[in-house]
Scaffold this motif. Structure first.
Motif, short mmCIF file in Angstrom:
data_model
loop_
_atom_site.label_atom_id
_atom_site.label_comp_id
_atom_site.label_asym_id
_atom_site.label_seq_id
_atom_site.Cartn_x
_atom_site.Cartn_y
_atom_site.Cartn_z
N THR A 1 54.29 13.37 42.46
CA THR A 1 54.83 12.32 41.60
C THR A 1 56.06 12.89 40.88
OG1 THR A 1 53.51 12.97 39.66
CG2 THR A 1 52.56 11.30 41.14
N LYS B 1 50.06 5.69 35.65
CA LYS B 1 50.53 4.59 36.49
C LYS B 1 50.94 5.09 37.88
CE LYS B 1 53.62 0.65 36.48
NZ LYS B 1 55.02 0.39 36.47
N ALA B 2 51.70 6.19 37.92
CA ALA B 2 52.14 6.74 39.21
C ALA B 2 50.95 7.21 40.05
CB ALA B 2 53.11 7.90 38.98
N CYS B 3 49.99 7.83 39.41
CA CYS B 3 48.81 8.31 40.13
C CYS B 3 47.94 7.15 40.63
CB CYS B 3 47.98 9.25 39.24
SG CYS B 3 48.73 10.87 39.03
N SER B 4 47.84 6.10 39.83
CA SER B 4 47.02 4.96 40.26
C SER B 4 47.66 4.25 41.45
CB SER B 4 46.77 3.99 39.11
OG SER B 4 47.95 3.34 38.72
N GLU B 5 48.99 4.30 41.55
CA GLU B 5 49.66 3.72 42.71
C GLU B 5 49.37 4.51 43.99
OE1 GLU B 5 53.79 3.36 41.62
OE2 GLU B 5 53.35 1.83 40.10
#
Length: 174
Positions: A65, A49-53
């Protein structure tokens, strides 16, 4: 106090450091090897989720991250080059991936950072050359930042990789 470079024979997620470096792909997707281990230990859902943001990260760059479930407070995702024979700026891109990672660590007040030998796995960078670029990039950063006493650790699994890294470090750290 001056920064230091060490090599430890253990998994990167087992290092006691403020930040670990993920040998990431430019899409910041969960992969295999070091990347897969970091995602698994950190918590795949949260890290994905953090990487996709963030989106993407160009080759030679790095993004940061939270560390989520890791001991480390941060994960720095560094994208090294795929080895294509050495004629496509691989050395400069790999050097930059280390430098950008160290800059992010400094910006986030990290006193220690753990690296894999970026691009030397499935990306095919010859291990001895990858070690030379890694050590040179770290030494360049330490020389350019004498007021920043960061502890740089390289995590390796095999005896041969540790011995190769120690040999390169001994030759370059004059």
């Amino acid at each position: 106090m001056k920064g230091t470079i060490e090599i430890q024979q253990k998994g990167i997620t087992d290092l006691d450091v403020d930040a670990v470096v993920n040998a990431a792909n430019s899409q910041l997707l969960e992969g295999g090897g070091v990347c897969g281990a970091i995602f698994s230990e950190a918590g795949s859902y949260e890290l994905t989720k953090a990487c996709s943001e963030i989106g993407e990260c160009p080759t030679g760059s790095a993004v940061i991250t939270p560390g989520f479930d890791l001991k480390a407070k941060y994960i720095i995702h560094a994208v090294g080059p795929i080895w294509r024979g050495g004629g496509e700026n691989e050395e400069e891109l790999l050097h930059s991936a280390y430098t950008q990672s160290l800059k992010l660590a400094k910006e986030h007040d990290c006193s220690s950072i753990g690296f894999p030998v970026i691009s030397s796995g499935i990306y095919g960078y010859p291990k001895d050359e990858a070690w030379a670029v890694a050590i040179r990039a770290c030494l360049d950063f330490l020389n350019d930042n004498p007021d920043y006493p960061i502890r740089i650790l390289f995590a390796v699994i095999s005896d041969s990789s540790r011995e190769m890294g120690e040999s390169v470090l001994e030759k370059l750290d004059l």
